[in-house]
Structures are given as structure tokens and as C-alpha cells.
Write an enzyme that holds these catalytic residues in place. Sequence first.
Site, short mmCIF file in Angstrom:
data_model
loop_
_atom_site.label_atom_id
_atom_site.label_comp_id
_atom_site.label_asym_id
_atom_site.label_seq_id
_atom_site.Cartn_x
_atom_site.Cartn_y
_atom_site.Cartn_z
N ASP A 151 37.98 31.00 27.76
CA ASP A 151 37.43 32.47 27.27
C ASP A 151 38.15 33.14 26.14
O ASP A 151 37.47 33.75 25.18
CB ASP A 151 37.45 33.25 28.47
CG ASP A 151 38.76 33.47 29.08
OD1 ASP A 151 39.66 32.88 28.87
OD2 ASP A 151 38.78 34.30 30.11
N SER B 292 46.50 34.76 44.13
CA SER B 292 45.98 33.42 44.56
C SER B 292 45.03 32.75 43.47
O SER B 292 44.53 31.72 43.65
CB SER B 292 45.63 33.38 45.79
OG SER B 292 44.45 33.83 46.18
N GLU C 294 43.44 45.26 30.82
CA GLU C 294 44.50 44.29 31.12
C GLU C 294 45.27 43.80 29.84
O GLU C 294 46.22 43.54 30.13
CB GLU C 294 43.66 43.13 31.96
CG GLU C 294 43.50 43.49 33.41
CD GLU C 294 43.20 42.12 34.32
OE1 GLU C 294 44.60 41.29 34.25
OE2 GLU C 294 42.45 41.93 34.98
N ASP D 262 37.15 36.66 33.94
CA ASP D 262 37.22 37.48 34.97
C ASP D 262 36.27 38.71 35.29
O ASP D 262 35.67 39.02 36.24
CB ASP D 262 38.82 37.69 35.68
CG ASP D 262 39.58 36.71 35.38
OD1 ASP D 262 39.25 35.42 35.28
OD2 ASP D 262 40.80 36.71 35.41
P1 ADP Z 1 44.91 37.26 40.55
O1 ADP Z 1 44.40 38.28 39.49
O2 ADP Z 1 44.79 35.96 40.48
O3 ADP Z 1 44.87 37.94 41.95
P2 ADP Z 1 47.13 38.72 39.04
O4 ADP Z 1 48.78 38.43 39.14
O5 ADP Z 1 46.39 38.50 37.95
O6 ADP Z 1 46.40 37.56 40.17
O7 ADP Z 1 46.92 40.03 39.89
C1 ADP Z 1 47.50 40.18 41.04
C2 ADP Z 1 48.17 41.72 40.91
O8 ADP Z 1 47.18 42.60 40.80
C3 ADP Z 1 48.77 42.14 42.15
O9 ADP Z 1 50.39 41.85 41.94
C4 ADP Z 1 48.74 43.75 42.08
O10 ADP Z 1 49.71 44.46 41.04
C5 ADP Z 1 47.28 43.89 41.41
N1 ADP Z 1 46.38 44.10 42.61
C6 ADP Z 1 45.41 43.56 42.93
N2 ADP Z 1 44.67 43.73 44.14
C7 ADP Z 1 45.30 44.97 44.56
C8 ADP Z 1 45.25 45.95 45.45
N3 ADP Z 1 44.22 45.65 46.53
N4 ADP Z 1 46.28 46.88 45.60
C9 ADP Z 1 47.24 46.97 44.62
N5 ADP Z 1 47.39 46.20 43.77
C10 ADP Z 1 46.72 45.09 43.61
MG MG Z 2 44.14 38.27 37.29
#
Ligand code: ADP
Ligand code: MG
Length: 408
Positions: free
Chosen positions: A54, A142, A180, A192
Site C-alpha cells: 500500500d 493482533s 495515523e 487498513d
Molecule cells: P492493530 O491495528 O493491528 O490492532 P496497532 O498496534 O496498530 O495494532 O494498534 C493497536 C493500538 O490501538 C492499541 O495499543 C491502542 O493504543 C489502540 N486501540 C485500539 N483499539 C482500542 C480501544 N478499543 N481502546 C483504546 N485503544 C485502542
Molecule cells: Mg494498526
Amino acid sequence: MSSLTWLSVEELERDKKLPLFKKTLEIYEAQFKEQATGISYAPGRVEILGNHTDYNGGHVMSVALDVGTAVAFKTQSGTTTHVYSDSFQKFETFEVNTEDRASDPNSKWTDYIKGALREVPEIILNSQGANLAVVTDLPMGSGLSSSASLTISTLIAGLILSDQKSIEPMDLAQRGQHSEVEFVGMPCGLLDQFSSVFGRENHLLYLDCEQLTHDAIPLTHEKVVIVIADSGIRHQLVDGEYAKLKASCERACKELGTLLDKPLRFLRDVSSEEFFRVYDQLDPQDRRRAKHVILENERVLLGKEIASQNTKELGRLMVQSHESSRDDFGNSCRELDLLVEIAQKLPGFLGGKLSGGGFGGSAVFLVNEEESPHFIAGLKDGFESVSTTSVSPYKASIGDCARGYRWA
Ligand code: ADP
Ligand code: MG
């Protein structure tokens, strides 16, 4: 897809995600002692093909999941925003303004929220405060893009809070990506956020990340399902690895432009034939990364043509994509490799690969629906017989796009 407008409370009652929405509204009420005036939702995603293509201006194929992040909200009279995340069971308070910079690493999660709200200029102009409650049924970190799901959902909340009537979907996705990249500091591409905004039930999504042309391809001719297995290995992509890979691709692109004597904006502008002509003259590490991206783009374009008639071939392309991540790009890990290797010998297997940034996170599989229970059990047993860690593969459904509701 026409512009995104806000839905009514009657439509909310018919939404498949109503249980999550009800829970979110209840949590909002319990935390803020008032009723919310609207709710937004954005799904997570898995990547089917197009790994690290991307941000190289390339092609991607993905699906939105039927799990994601809901945000319940209401405008407040002051300039302060209070946000409650059910995942962290934590409150944070801040003001959204242009001077703000991404915060200390201890409260990183609020950066996604601040970053998203900053993408709505009206919120900054009016110094508008709000209460927000964030509830998700998507696992965090994840590889299913909880970050984009949180960002897009918060952006929709911000648009409704500042009384915007609608937004163009691609504009929404791009604002999410911008937040982001520029605020949180994750140099991601558009995959994403695009997947979250354009998701469509039972459809594969395709995007050309440079031209921004896109398509939704029905996945209905055969009974296939998506199975996800979280490797249990947590990636920390914000912390540098991703940026290194991106820099490597950019160096290779620059080098290729010189060697091929043609102006190149992105690796997507190089064919495999051109690439292999000058392969020997490139830096050994950068050329393996470029090889992955260039061949991966070709896989996505082929996959797009055959996906609706030939899921076996689509699956084969997914396996090639995984092998290329493992051997050339270098963003797999032992657990992900094991999962894909074991899966290939199981009944119902059509294809599988790591999904997203890599170095951990989830593997995604395309599986014949009828055989999926045996596949899931076999993958769990097979993995746990050779690994000290456990795995719980599950069937995932392809869900619909991000949306917002308002009733006041
Ligand atoms: P992915 O996008 O693969 O799940 P990332 O590391 O890019 O992993 O994003 C995860 C981060 O996004 C978390 O550590 C947190 O900071 C933030 N995040 C995602 N969902 C929530 C939520 N429901 N509440 C608070 N923070 C969140
Ligand atoms: Mg992410």
C-alpha cells in the site's frame, strides 16, 4: 459508494451490530451519567493479498470483518474532551488543538483518538469538547487493525459532533491514514482505513493505492470462509521496524529509477521484467524487499481477475505471498510460518498467509466451509503439538463498512 451520511435510530435497531451498540450506549451512560446522542462504528480487516504494497503505491486485496470499534458520544459545553476506553477501563481528558503533539508512550491509546478528532477542522475551530465511550469486539494489536477501526470510528464521531452532514468515503479513509501517519507516527499506507470504510459483507475489496480506484468482488460462488489464527506474538510496529521496511523500499525505488533510467514514483511503477533486468546491481537487502513488493503487486492484480471464479487459485496466490514475506521481505516469524505450513496439510485448506504488518499478529486462511471445523481443530492440534504456546483459530465473517448514527 456514494457519500457517507448518518443513519437514524430506527436503522440502528436493524443493524447486525446492535448488541455491541447497546453495550456501548450502556457503558457511556454508566460512565458519564447522561445519554449519548449518537454512535459510530468501524470494522477491523484482514489482508488477503498485497502485503506492504500500500505505501508503495501498489495494489491490495482485503476484507472488512464483522467485528470492530464502536464510539458513543455527546457534545459538551466546555472545551474539554473526556474519553473512556472499555478495553483499558480508563478515562483520559484532553483538549483538541493544533499545538498538541503525540503524547508520552504511556497513554498512546489516546493519540489515536486525538489524532482522529484533529482531522475534523471544525472541532479545532470551535474548540469543541465532548464525551466519548469506546467499546470494541476486535482484539487489539493482533494484526486485525484495531487502530484503523478506532481511528475511523472516532473520525465519524467527530464529524457528527461538529454537525457535518456527510463525508466522501475516500476522504474519510485518507483522513484516517493521515492521522495515523502524522499524529500517531505510524508510517502506514491506506489499506487498513480503506478496508474499514469500504467494507462490504461477503465481498473481497480491491484498491489501487495510487489511482485510488477500487472494487468489491463477490465471494459467493463457492462456500468459502475466512479463518483467523492469532500467532500470539505481539508486534510493536510503531516502534521502528515498519519505518525501516518502508525506507528500504524507497531506497530500492530510487535506485531502480536510476538503473532503468525512468522516473519512478513508487515500486508499483516497475514491472518484474524490468526489475530482474537490473536485479544484480541492487543492494542485496533492498532488492529482496523490492522483489516482494513488485511480485506481490502482480499477485494482487491476478487475484483480482480470478477471485470470484477460482478460490483455489486465489488461495495459491496467498501461499506465494506468505512465502515471499518469509523469504524475501523478512516480516514473518516462526509462529506464523508454522501456522501456514501446518494449515497446508489440512482438509479444506485453500490458502493462507500472514496478514498486515507482520512480525507476529494473525495469520489468515481461506477454507472450504464444510471442512472448516476439521481445519480449525487440526490447526490447533498441529500447532500445539510442535509449539510451547497455544493457538485458538476461529471462523470470521466478512462485515460491512463503517457507519454513524445520530438521534439528536
Ligand atoms: P492493530 O491495528 O493491528 O490492532 P496497532 O498496534 O496498530 O495494532 O494498534 C493497536 C493500538 O490501538 C492499541 O495499543 C491502542 O493504543 C489502540 N486501540 C485500539 N483499539 C482500542 C480501544 N478499543 N481502546 C483504546 N485503544 C485502542
Ligand atoms: Mg494498526
